[in-house]
Structures are given as structure tokens and as C-alpha cells.
Design an enzyme around this catalytic site. Structure first.
Site, PDB file in Angstrom:
ATOM      1  N   CYS A  52       0.845  -1.207   0.000  1.00  0.00           N
ATOM      2  CA  CYS A  52       0.000   0.000   0.000  1.00  0.00           C
ATOM      3  C   CYS A  52       0.876   1.252   0.000  1.00  0.00           C
ATOM      4  CB  CYS A  52      -0.907  -0.016   1.227  1.00  0.00           C
ATOM      5  SG  CYS A  52      -1.740   1.547   1.520  1.00  0.00           S
ATOM      6  N   ASN A 156     -13.294   9.942  -1.674  1.00  0.00           N
ATOM      7  CA  ASN A 156     -13.885   8.932  -2.562  1.00  0.00           C
ATOM      8  C   ASN A 156     -13.761   7.617  -1.830  1.00  0.00           C
ATOM      9  OD1 ASN A 156     -14.315  10.691  -4.741  1.00  0.00           O
ATOM     10  ND2 ASN A 156     -12.187  10.462  -5.385  1.00  0.00           N
ATOM     11  N   GLN A 171      -8.810  13.521  -0.018  1.00  0.00           N
ATOM     12  CA  GLN A 171      -7.983  14.459  -0.770  1.00  0.00           C
ATOM     13  C   GLN A 171      -8.367  15.898  -0.438  1.00  0.00           C
ATOM     14  OE1 GLN A 171      -6.985  13.738  -4.856  1.00  0.00           O
ATOM     15  NE2 GLN A 171      -8.133  11.827  -4.888  1.00  0.00           N
TER      16      GLN A 171
HETATM   17  P1  H2U Z   1      -8.127   8.631  -4.403  1.00  0.00           P
HETATM   18  O1  H2U Z   1      -8.153   7.283  -3.767  1.00  0.00           O
HETATM   19  O2  H2U Z   1      -9.361   9.467  -4.100  1.00  0.00           O
HETATM   20  O3  H2U Z   1      -7.795   8.537  -5.882  1.00  0.00           O
HETATM   21  O4  H2U Z   1      -6.909   9.442  -3.737  1.00  0.00           O
HETATM   22  C1  H2U Z   1      -5.616   8.970  -3.709  1.00  0.00           C
HETATM   23  C2  H2U Z   1      -4.666  10.064  -4.141  1.00  0.00           C
HETATM   24  O5  H2U Z   1      -3.375   9.709  -3.683  1.00  0.00           O
HETATM   25  C3  H2U Z   1      -4.572  10.231  -5.648  1.00  0.00           C
HETATM   26  O6  H2U Z   1      -4.916  11.559  -5.990  1.00  0.00           O
HETATM   27  C4  H2U Z   1      -2.426  10.104  -4.615  1.00  0.00           C
HETATM   28  C5  H2U Z   1      -3.107   9.955  -5.967  1.00  0.00           C
HETATM   29  O7  H2U Z   1      -2.562  10.888  -6.882  1.00  0.00           O
HETATM   30  N1  H2U Z   1      -1.242   9.271  -4.466  1.00  0.00           N
HETATM   31  C6  H2U Z   1      -0.015   9.858  -4.214  1.00  0.00           C
HETATM   32  O8  H2U Z   1       0.083  11.089  -4.144  1.00  0.00           O
HETATM   33  N2  H2U Z   1       1.083   9.076  -4.038  1.00  0.00           N
HETATM   34  C7  H2U Z   1       1.064   7.720  -4.126  1.00  0.00           C
HETATM   35  O9  H2U Z   1       2.073   7.084  -3.947  1.00  0.00           O
HETATM   36  C8  H2U Z   1      -0.179   7.009  -4.411  1.00  0.00           C
HETATM   37  C9  H2U Z   1      -1.412   7.839  -4.556  1.00  0.00           C
HETATM   38 ZN    ZN Z   2      -2.466   1.042   3.676  1.00  0.00          ZN
END
Ligand code: H2U
Ligand code: ZN
Length: 350
Positions: A52, A156, A171
Site C-alpha cells: 500500500c 472517494n 484528498q
Molecule cells: P483517491 O483514492 O481518491 O484517488 O486518492 C488517492 C490520491 O493519492 C490520488 O490523488 C495520490 C493519488 O494521486 N497518491 C499519491 O500522491 N502518491 C502515491 O504514492 C499514491 C497515490
Molecule cells: Zn495502507
């Protein structure tokens, strides 16, 4: 048809907050359903997932390493939709037909909890309070920047709503311009204040408290209800009882009660179809444009897609895309169903 039977007849309802209409077809709830009725599969909990991007200590997709965080963790989105430092786009078209302009912004991600398996519904009220504190701190920090005029916080929840990761998070997108939805709500709230001398949502809440039939749950500071004009089957609106414009104006009691009402609403949602209920949730509040906004009344919208079961969702297609939104079950019956389920999470009953 006698006039008192309007609730059984097809009708349209007005949303004074967006000044849009929704079509309600209560007579259609009797129609036969031959679609899928399967329950979503339950999976065993994973408290830490080494793959994750949001779990403590892990390396994110962008290469940054998360700290071993113990409660809430905020970071700049590695794939931000907006950037804070672009010059004015002087070469962009700007006429009546083709118009483009710069949009500055800062996007962040807020991890609610180190436990990969949790959701707002299953977090402790004190833990959700820390998330509320983090939201308020983000609004304070981003809002004081001259290039930022609106802070939009949204979650979301679940793959059905496009969440990229089950780890509890939301977010924050903060922008130079006020986005269309809050802008429309602002115009309606301002017009109502000017014509009635009262706040639109204070008056709405007073009417809803009087009517009682659309109220889902409440506490000292907040009320959650299915609004008269709800579009999504189990849409809810969480209203502050006090006239308060933004996170940054809330006192400790309001923040604690916001945490409590979010837990109450999400627990009832999960209990409805005994699933981790998907939704998009977010807060609407006054802009951070340094102007006075007495018209703004802080609130949260929950827009959940589910209709009949853990897997059967409402689609906004056909007439909804080309005409206007439509719903079958009435907001009153949706509220009744959300009131009827337990306030205790179903996973604790087993
Ligand atoms: P959502 O699950 O609503 O898509 O939000 C997750 C956000 O996390 C998404 O905008 C960011 C994605 O760009 N993200 C990071 O900034 N870094 C990561 O390593 C994974 C996800
Ligand atoms: Zn996690």
C-alpha cells in the site's frame, strides 16, 4: 388524483442550494426487478499492507517514504492535478467561444489512520476528531495563501467511486478559482440572504427539524438528513446547527460533534446493505478570498451510488445525462430506511 397524493405522483423538486430540479417518480418503486441482487463478498481484514502506498513506513509511487505515523498523516499529492507556481497563460485563447485561463492550486492527501483496514464508520470518535483537526489545519494553512481562494476536501470511498486505494484517506484540492458547485451554492445563498434577510440553510434546517421525516440522525451541533431535493438514492446533507461558515470558525465542541455525526452517518450507511458503503463525501464552506461571506453555511454532502444492494448502484445515464436527474425512492423513504438501521456497526454485532 386528489391534491394530497402529490407524494405518490411523478413530480419535480427544487434544490434551492444549486437552483436545479430533480425528477421524482415514486410510483416506479413497484416495478419488477430482474437484475442482480448478490451481496458483496467480505474479505478478511489487512491492518498493514506492504504494497500500500499509504501505509506507515512504505514508499509511495512517487518515491517518497511515509513516516511511521501514529494518527493522521498529510502529504502533497505526488500526482497533483494542480500546481502552485505557473505564470499567467498569456497565449491562451480568451474570447466568447474559446476561453482558457490559468488555474493555480495545491493538492494534498490526508491519511486518516495508520490501520489500512479502517474506515470512518469503524474509527473511534477521538480518532475522527483528529482528522477533523487536520482538515481544519489544512484549511487554515492553504486558505492563508494569496493564490488559494477555495479549499475543497473530499473522500472517494470504495472502488465503485474510483478510490485508488482502500487505505482510509481523503484528498484536499485547493484552487485559485472557486469551483462551480460551491460557486453555484454561494450565489444561491447570497441571493436568499439578500431577499429574505436570513441564511438559506439555517431556514432549511429549521423547516427540516419541524418536518422530522427526512432527518436521519443528529447531535448537539449537527443534523444529518436526506434533503428534500436529494438526487442520489441515499444522499445526505450534514448541516451545522449553528450558522458557521467554515472549519476554521469551529470550536472544540463543534469539531467533536462533526466527528460524531460522520461516524453516525457512515455507520448507518454500512448497516443498510451490510457492506462498506461507497460514496463521495465532501465539505462546502466559505471561500478563502479574504472577503466577508455571511451567506455561507458550512455543510457536508454524502453522494452514495448504491440503490438496492451492496452491488446494485444507481446510474446517472440516459434522461439524467441529457435531461435532469431522476430518482424513484422518495427522500422520505430513504431517510426512514437510514433511521431504521442500527446505530451500531454491523461488524460489531457478529
Ligand atoms: P483517491 O483514492 O481518491 O484517488 O486518492 C488517492 C490520491 O493519492 C490520488 O490523488 C495520490 C493519488 O494521486 N497518491 C499519491 O500522491 N502518491 C502515491 O504514492 C499514491 C497515490
Ligand atoms: Zn495502507
Amino acid at each position: 388524483m386528489p391534491p394530497s397524493s402529490w407524494l405518490q405522483a411523478p413530480h419535480r423538486r427544487f434544490n434551492p442550494l444549486t437552483r436545479a430540479w430533480v425528477l421524482v417518480s415514486p410510483h416506479r418503486t413497484q416495478r419488477p426487478w430482474q437484475g442482480e441482487v448478490a451481496k458483496a463478498e467480505s474479505v478478511p481484514p489487512i491492518h498493514y499492507d506492504p504494497t500500500c502506498y499509504l501505509c506507515p513506513g512504505n514508499t509511495r509511487a512517487g518515491g517518497h517514504q511515509n513516516p511511521e505515523y501514529k494518527d493522521v498523516f498529510v502529504f502533497d499529492n505526488d500526482y497533483a492535478a494542480l500546481l502552485p507556481d505557473i505564470p499567467p497563460l498569456t497565449d491562451a485563447p480568451h474570447d466568447d467561444l474559446f476561453r482558457a485561463e490559468r488555474e493555480l492550486g495545491i493538492c494534498r492527501v490526508v491519511c486518516f489512520h495508520p490501520d489500512h483496514d479502517l474506515t470512518l464508520a469503524r474509527m473511534q470518535p477521538r480518532e475522527i476528531e483528529r482528522v477533523v483537526e487536520a482538515w481544519s489545519a489544512q484549511c487554515q494553512d492553504l486558505g492563508q495563501r494569496p493564490e488559494i481562494n477555495y479549499v475543497q476536501i473530499f473522500e472517494n470511498r470504495g472502488p465503485m467511486m474510483g478510490a485508488s486505494n482502500p487505505h482510509p484517506h481523503c484528498q484536499v484540492w485547493s484552487t485559485e478559482h472557486i469551483p462551480d458547485e460551491p460557486l453555484a451554492e454561494q450565489a444561491a445563498q447570497l441571493a436568499y440572504l439578500e431577499s429574505h434577510g436570513n441564511c438559506l440553510l439555517c431556514d432549511t434546517l429549521a423547516r427540516e427539524i419541524q418536518a422530522t421525516e427526512r432527518i436521519v440522525c443528529e447531535n448537539q451541533e449537527f443534523v444529518a438528513l436526506v434533503p428534500f431535493w436529494a438526487v442520489w438514492p441515499f444522499e445526505t446533507l450534514v448541516l451545522s446547527r449553528r450558522h458557521c461558515g467554515a472549519f476554521t470558525e469551529m470550536n472544540a465542541a463543534q469539531k467533536a460533534d462533526l466527528a460524531d455525526i460522520l461516524k453516525q452517518v457512515t455507520t448507518r450507511y454500512d448497516n443498510l446493505f451490510q457492506t462498506s458503503f461507497p460514496y463521495t463525501m465532501g465539505f462546502h464552506q466559505s471561500p478563502t478570498d479574504l472577503k466577508s461571506h455571511p451567506e455561507w453555511h458550512f455543510h457536508a454532502h454524502f453522494y452514495p451510488p448504491l440503490l438496492r444492494s451492496a452491488t446494485i448502484r444507481k446510474f446517472m445515464v440516459g434522461f439524467e445525462m441529457l435531461g435532469m436527474p431522476q430518482r424513484d425512492i422518495t427522500p422520505e423513504s430513504a431517510a426512514e430506511r437510514l433511521r431504521a438501521v442500527s446505530h451500531r456497526h454491523y461488524t460489531l454485532e457478529k
